[in-house]
Structure formats: C-alpha cells, structure tokens
Motif scaffolding. Sequence first.
Motif, mmCIF file in Angstrom:
data_model
loop_
_atom_site.group_PDB
_atom_site.id
_atom_site.type_symbol
_atom_site.label_atom_id
_atom_site.label_comp_id
_atom_site.label_asym_id
_atom_site.label_seq_id
_atom_site.Cartn_x
_atom_site.Cartn_y
_atom_site.Cartn_z
ATOM 1 N N GLN A 1 -6.271 -2.668 -6.997
ATOM 2 C CA GLN A 1 -5.191 -2.672 -6.014
ATOM 3 C C GLN A 1 -5.639 -3.166 -4.643
ATOM 4 O O GLN A 1 -5.066 -2.801 -3.620
ATOM 5 C CB GLN A 1 -4.568 -1.267 -5.871
ATOM 6 N N GLN B 1 -1.508 -0.289 -0.818
ATOM 7 C CA GLN B 1 -0.718 0.789 -0.226
ATOM 8 C C GLN B 1 -0.831 0.785 1.299
ATOM 9 O O GLN B 1 0.093 1.210 1.986
ATOM 10 C CB GLN B 1 -1.152 2.136 -0.796
ATOM 11 N N ASN C 1 2.862 -0.269 0.868
ATOM 12 C CA ASN C 1 3.179 -0.222 -0.569
ATOM 13 C C ASN C 1 3.669 -1.591 -1.059
ATOM 14 O O ASN C 1 4.758 -1.732 -1.613
ATOM 15 C CB ASN C 1 4.228 0.849 -0.855
ATOM 16 N N SER D 1 4.725 -1.946 -4.993
ATOM 17 C CA SER D 1 5.961 -1.274 -5.381
ATOM 18 C C SER D 1 7.174 -1.950 -4.750
ATOM 19 O O SER D 1 8.225 -2.105 -5.399
ATOM 20 C CB SER D 1 5.904 0.208 -4.988
#
Length: 1186
Positions: free
Chosen positions: A1044, A1071, A1075, A1078
């Motif tokens: 990530q 993140q 984020n 998402s």
Amino acid sequence: MTSLTSPRGREEIVHCRRTESQDIYCIRSLIRKFTENLFGRINIIYLLEKANLAITLCNEREEIMAQATFVDYPNWNFVKQDEWLTVFHELDVRLQCTPLNTLFMHLFVAVDEYAIGCCQEIMRTVFKAVPDLHFIFLITPSYMSLGSTLVTVFDPVGLIPCFAIDEEFSVSVCHRHFHCPQLYIRQARVEDHDDLMPIFLRHDTSLKEIYGEFFLAELIEAQDQENYCIVCEDRGTAVGFMSVCAQVNMELLHQCFDLGPFHGLCRPHPDDILSPEKPPSVHPSENALEDESAQTIKKTDEESVEQDIHSLEEDVKEEVLFEHLPEPSLSTSTSAAPTHESYEEEKSASEVSLDVIKTSQVSLTIDDEDFRPLYKGASSAFCIQLFCIDDKYETRSLDFMQFVFSLFPNKDFCVISVPHLTPEFVLIQNFTRIVPFNTSILDNDLYVFHRAGLLKSINIRLATTNDVPAVENLIKTLNLSQSILEDFEKYNTARRDPDGTKVQTFVAEILNQIVGISIIRDEMDIEYIRSHYNIEDFIYFSHHQREEHGHIYHFVLNPIFQHYTKYFLKEILRLSFKSCLYYVIYPQSRVGKPPYALYHTNRKLMLEPKVTINARIVVVGASNVGISFLETLIFCPHLKFNNLTLISIHGLPGRNLMNIGERKFLASDHCFNDKDYALMSLCSWVNVVVGKMIGINRAAKHILLSNEKIVPYDHLILCTGQQYQVPCPTGADITKLLTNREIKKDSKQRYTGQIPSNLFTLNDEEDCLRALKWIKENLIPSEGNVIIYGNTIDVYTTIETLLYLGISGDRIHMVQPPLNSNITCINNYEVENAIDEALLEANVSLYSEAILAQWNDGEDPDPITCASFTTPTKPFKIQCTAFFSFYEKNVDYETFKALNDSCLVYDGRLVIDTTFHTNDITIRAAGPLTKFSNRYYANEWTHSSFSSKEVGFQLAATMLNLFDPTLEPVIEPPGDLDRLIPIYKGAKIKGGLLPGPYYYLHVAKPMIPTPLDVQIAQADFGLQIITGKAKTGDYFRIHINKYQMVETITCFSRKPFPTSNYIALFGQHEQVLNNLCSRHMEGLITDLYSFFEEPWSMAIFHDRFIDLKKELRQILASKENEELPSMENLVLQIVDEEINLFEKPKKYLQKFFEETIYKSEVEKSILEYLHYNKYHLPMYAWPGII
C-alpha cells in the motif's frame, strides 16, 4: 571524566557537555525556591536561546547532575546590556573586566548531594572552554546569601544600586586563577627531559626512533641566539614544550603560499616588486601590496551591498557563521606587544578582507599568469619547529606566545607548518591559515600569527563621525569600499536607510586605531526567511522578537586580528540588542529577486567550537553525485572543511546560462536545479579548478590536468559519470543497399577522426549554451535540416527546445538507432503514442532502427552536410546543417585512459566495493562511472540504478566516519559477510518538457529496468490508479505496491504542475493520501491533479513532513513501560507468530494502540506539527482555533 564524592561518601563519575534542548525538563526539576530567589523566575527555553554558553554536568548514566548558564551581560536587568561595563568600573576601578574576558552566571542548579563538586567542575570546564575568560560574575539581590555551594567559588565585590526598582544587588566574582590558571613560561632546562618525554611518547614515538632516546635533551642543550626551547610548567612540573627557530625558508614560502596580505612576512623595502602592472612604489606596503591583495577578493556582484561582507563570505555556513573560539588569554602587559608605530606599519599591509586569508573558500581557478611578488626586505618571521603539550593544559597553548615573541624582539610573525591530515589543535586555532597557491609543492598547511594578535585591548563600539578618516584608510583597497562609505554616511546622517530601516555601524578599535568595521540593518524580511529557510533548525523562532533579527551588510577586519572575529560578532549582538544575524549571497545571474544563500549565526553559536579538517579532498567531475557529496560535507554544522577542491571542465554548474524559460535541451533528474545551486553557494566553500583530468599519479598522490597543472590530494573522489560520445559511423556504403544485418557494428569502437564543428553532444549546461549560440547564429537564419540521433529522453526535450526556438518541424529529423533491449526511455506506450502524435503534428520526420553509416558520403566530415543511415530494410540519406547525437553514454576516453594508466581496476567501468573504494584506499568513486566488483555477483545493479543525489550523500557519509569525532567508529564486517551491495531507497526521477508541449515527470523506485507490461503482469504488482489520457494532456498514473505504498508516479500534462509536490508522494502510504485506494474504488477520484490540489494534502507536501514521520516512528518504537512491548516490537512478534491471536492482527493492533498512551502521543505530535507550521498550513484546524 572527573570523580565527585558527596559528603556521604558516595562517588559519581561525571563529565561536562553543552546543554541540549532535551535537558530542559531535568533542569526544571532541579530548580528550588532558593534558586528562584537567587536568579529570579526564569524561562529555561528563553534563557538557553539567549545564552552564550550553557554547560550540563552528567554522570555515567547520562543523568543530569548540574547545569549552569552564562551570558555576556548581567541578569536581573538592573542595567542595560550595553552599559554594564561603565557600572562595573564605577563599582571598582581596579576591576580589569572587559566584554572579552567576562561572563555572567544567569542560572545554576545541581543535585543537592553533589552541588559543591558540580559547581567547581563546571567552573573549571568553562574557564577551560573559553581561554580568554578571566571573570565570571554573579549578580544577586543584596538580601540573599549565595548559599553553601556558590560561596565556595564566588567572592564578594560590592553592591550596585538599581534606581529603577529601588533595590541593591550584590556583585560576586569567580577568578580564573583559582580553577584554570595561566601557565608559567620559561626557557627549557635539560632536567625538564624526564617530565616532557612521557608527553611526547603519548603523541608520537617517531622522533625517539629517528633521533634516539635523548633527542629532547640534546635539542635543549643546543640552544643559541637563533634557536630556543621553551616549556610551560604547572606547580614546578613541565607540561608543555616548544622549540622555535629564527631561520625560515622564505623563498619556499613565497613560492607556495599567498603571503601578500602579510607583505610576504618581510620588512617593507623600496625594491619590493609587488605587482606586474606597476613599477615598484615608494611606499609598496601601503599601496601596491594592498591593491594586489584586494584583487584576490572574489565577488559575484559588485553593485550589490549584499556581496560586500568581506570577512564572512568565505566562512559562513547555514548553521555556524564562524569557526574559531575566542582565543586563549594572555597577560595584558604590553611589554611583549608591538608599539603603536610597529603595528601601524603592518596594518597598512594587511587591511584586506578576511576572505583573502581564509584559505579553503577562495576559488583556486587556474591562474592566467604566474606572477609572484618579490620581497627584498629582511625576514620578519620565526618558526615553531616542535610543539607538544599535555592534553589537560592544551587550552592554555597560547600562553607560550608572549614569551616567545619576547625572545625575538625584531620579528613580528610566528609561523608553523603542519601536515594536512593533522587535526587542528588549539594553538593553531589562534593562527591565520594562509592560502596556498594551486601549484604549491608542500604537503603542509602554513599558519601565521602576528605579535599584535596578543593585544587584549580590543574595543567594539558604535561608530562616530570622527571615525570616518580611519575607516576610509582601513577599507581603501577593497573592491566595495565606496559602498561601505555610502552606508556609513547613512548611519552618520540619519541612523536609518531611506526606507526607514534602522542602520547600525560598529568599529573594532585597538590602541586607538580602527582595525575593523561592520554595518548591520534590522532584518525586515524575517517572515520570508522563516518560511523559506530552515532557521528553526537552529533557533526557537518564537523566543526571538522581530527587532532582534539583524542583517549584516558589511564586515571588514584586519587579518592579523582574525582570531577576534567571533568576539566582534558577539559584541555586535550585545551592543545592538540582537540575538540573530543573517547574511545573504546572491547567485551570479540575478534576474528580479533571485533565491539566495542564507547564512545565520546567533548568541548560542558564538562560543561553539568547530572541528577544522585540512585534508585535501579533491572531487573530479561536477556531476550530481559530486555536487551531492560536496553539499553533504559543507553543511555539516560542526565541521569545517578547508581543502575541498572540485575539478571540472566548466567549473560549477547552476549559473542559469540558457535564459530560455522552462525549456532545456537535456531532461532533468530533479537532483539539483538552478535554485538549489543558488541556495548552496558552493563557490563560497569549494576551490574550483577548471580543467580535465588526464592522469593520476598514485605514488605522489596528485592529478595531472590537461593544461599540465598538478592538483595534489589526500582523498580523491572520482565522479565523472558518463557522457554522450561522438558516434562512430559504420562506414557502410549505402549505394550498395546494405541493411543493418549486413554491416558489422562494434559498440565499443571509438571515433578517432576530426570532430565536425556542427556535431553536438550535449552533456551539461555549457555544451547546451554553445549549441544555443550556434543555433541562433547559423541554424535559425538558414533553411537547413537538423538531425537528432538517439533514443533517450534527451532527444525529445531537444526537439521541443528547437521547436520553441522557431525551427519548423519539417526541418527536424529524429533518427532512432536500434534499442539494446525492449525497454524504451519512456516505458509507457500511451505516453509514447501521445509524443509520436505530437511530433507528427509538428511535421517532425521520424526514422526508427537506423544506424549511422557515413557523414558526407565518407568525405571530410567537417562540417557535416549530409548523413547516411542503414535500416533493417532500405538505407537513406538526409541533408543537414546540424547533427545532435544522443546515441550512447559512455566513460570519456581520456578519463578511462587516466584510470587505466594509473592501474585502477577497470572492467567496463571503474570497479568499486560497497564502501566506494577502488583498489587504492585513498581513491573513491561513485556514480555511473562505476560498477560493483564481480565478487558481489550483482552486475545488473550499478549506481546508475539509483538516485545520484542519494549516492553522493552516502559517499559523503562514509567519508565523515574518517573526520567526524562525534560519530562512533565503524566496525568493519567480517570478510565473509561483506558480500551484499547497498540498495538505496531514494526515488529515481526523470522529467522535462516534451514535444506538444507536454510536461512530463516519472518517479519510480530503483529497480532493474523491466517493461511496464511485464511489471503489471506480476502477481504481486499491486494497484495502479490512472486518471485522464495522455493524448488529452491530463494523464496521471500512480502505482501502489502490495504494501500500500506509492511506488511509481507518472505525470503527463499540457499544463505545468508542482513537480516537488508530486515527488513528495513517493513512498507514502495510500491511507496518508486521504485513503487514496478506497476513494478510487468508490469512484470518488476522477482527476488526480485536482485531488492533490485539495487543501488536505498541503501538510504532506510540507518539507517538514518527513520530520513528523520520523518523530511518529520514534514514538511507536519507544516503550510505554517495561512490561509492555512497543508498537514496533508487537508488530514484529505478530509477524513472527510469537503471539497467538484470537482476532485479526489489524484489529488487535488498533485496539492496543487506542488503549495505550501511543494514541494520545501520536495525536499530540501531529497537532504540534500543525500548530508549529501554521503560517504555512493555515487550512488546518487544531484545538482552540474554533
């Protein structure tokens, strides 16, 4: 280390160090009610910010036992800081206190059990650290006793009334002679041999081995009228030794060193030849010599007052303006000092700026002429032949000098030469280091001390109109003397600039003669400075009032008083009520208000020592690796490198010669740009030798240049990199319709013929400037074609530049040779297609897989009028006026020959190990020039795979282990473990303005080149987020790896974008980027350009965000208590399956984080970051703002 014993018999081993900000909590815990009554209520942070010296005493467990703070003016504010001297002289005329020899104690705290011993040890340390210090005063309310601790070191002096608050204050004093007395100096006797030999043998045994066991006794016995041996003694025991001689090889010194500012260390003589332009003058020491000396001052812009700070320009650093501590104290007796007339004679020969004397930073470019002044007068110097002193008494080394000068009443100078690799000891820190000529044959540095330097009567005061004639005489030979006089006139007339800015002028005075001048103004751009420079790395900004920031515009000091530089500055701060001083250096090319190099000093740094390193470090090649290496060394806050030399064909980069806006012939790797070079001001730190290396003499340790000059070295750094080479035609006859398969192509073949005048291989800004000039003069007026040959990204940036310059696309022919692999320079089909369409739209002709066959059909190639190429199918020929080659980068042949002839291991590239060493321990190399040794089995990895800036930084880090005493010694790994190459993590970046025009940026992790399609097809590729299309000019691609983390960024836009912001995204967790993944999955992000322009992202783009990340990492790695593991250890335990979990690891960690102190500590740290940087980040809210 010192042992302290308490009244209870307990023993502690203690040591002193400078007070640090993290000591504040412990210092507060030691403050008692009695402390507040004695010193008043104190803001510890504020006091430490304004203190000249703060000492902390620690035990072996690094627990704070005591702390004391000293300032150069009294506490309790009963008198202004610029008026205390008058008050003290009224108190007791017998007091010999001056601002030079006096400090005031503003705070003392200690652990009660060891308070007396701690106080005495701190006093001893302070007197040892500041050799000029003789008095430490303590001011207390008259009704307060000093207590059982301070009364042991302070004696009462008297009472001083304070009419402002109708109260009296007691004055107490602590004298040097009770703690660190001056040493008794006398001529040596043979019986001193037994005391001195252990001191010699602790430092060096070579003299005993060469001259025998009793060499010292024989030397003492051989004393005569020209050779003396002197000792210093303490309580009847000899603790130091100096041997001096009246005979000095002046001819050799004149040949190797620039002694012009000191009139060659000779008496003035009518027949002196001081200048090649003028015949000998009647008063050579006062006229011709000064002119010659002043000519050595290097200035970049004489019209700017900012460029006129004559003694600071070469010695300032981002963090510490000057190097030397105030010099060791001597008796104020004038018996050994020169008379008024004797040093007036020397003064006229030395009234030049200190940058003439400060050796390392004066640019040593190759001389246009080899003129050396010829001095006919008698020698006025004696030399120190041998010197040694016990470490315990080293700070009293200067005590020798008054006695030594008394032995030679007809000599004004003392000289000493030391090897370059010898650390600068205390004695020579008081001397002036002389500039060596670049042809110097000596392997030593020369230091000079003038007998007038023993004078302690220096007085710093505000200037008056009566000082004008003396100032004119002082500065008359300086380039910007007129600018100084104009500003001095403003001060005398109105005390302000025409715009209302307050101006102050200070002079340094000795024996009623002006020997220095400085002009400062209030710093009016402090908000700009705070927001653009890291001054808060050195000060707590909120504790300094706006009016306490000053700007130095002029600073001139007679070089024989150079060792008083820091004292001069300290007095300027005190008398002007300032706490910080700034100075700027502008780049040579000034358009509007350009970025500038900022230099800073403050009260805390005035007594801060620095380690001087005279080792000759020579860097060959002004590549990004070399520049990064130099940058890292010169910005070490506690080190000063005197002998940094850069050898480069075109000197220092970053002069912004092109002046064609954003367009550049060459793509950028975003390591450094013109602004970065302006901010660094490397010319203030580095000797620049313009030339090309053609040989290395490893035995003699020097480099031979193309102009037959020689540059000696102690450590050689090779960073020449690789350059585009002149392509070598295959010689194929295209009339025979040959194809690529039918010709023999040797990729290692070197072109040895005549280089055509219209063939351009662009490798640096100078090459680009030459090409630009040629294009404007020859190509634009004509109708001829241009051939761009190669398949690198520089081909595209050059085509865009040519189009911008007005050359129509139908005249440009882009010829691409066959690729060595299936990876293109862009490695992104969508972007490549958009570029190809832009080229076709501009009518640029494209040719692929073409190999250069001939120039001018095999005839004389100068100039090139046509070029022939073979292809896999049909050959072709193009008429041309200019030929740009970006075909292949390789090591320059002359560089290769120099390496090969010096027997350095070369295997396609220069072979190095993991610590940058070649097969010669004194020669290191880095960058694309190098490859790792085959023993690492990693031929696919080279320095070309990594960020050049990071490679240069790591190279400097390995060198600092040799010089930095604060670093722990590096433990060499066992031989069988030294098999792994270092993998650097910094981003590899490339970008530029491509045809379209399109703004292009590609940021990726270091990796072995792999086609993009192959990368995407891998199972652990991760996720890529793409918005926009390349053809529409709004393409933005981010690759998020399996962890990530942002691993690749590609931007391709019609509009300019904030490049530095997007580079900052590399390595961030998704993140952290609001984020990102998402939001993308939910379809909330349609344009990444707009997404990263939203206010939330500003904190991530701030240059201090990386510091916040490090701070948060430290919090998570620290333990809340001994029973619970840290967050970092807990994660490792879960990964190693040492903990049996009944829930998901992520949920378990989140629960642990919220239930412990970590959550509140992290939130506190983030809020402090936002509040501290609120002037940059006003869009964020924090508690109390709403």
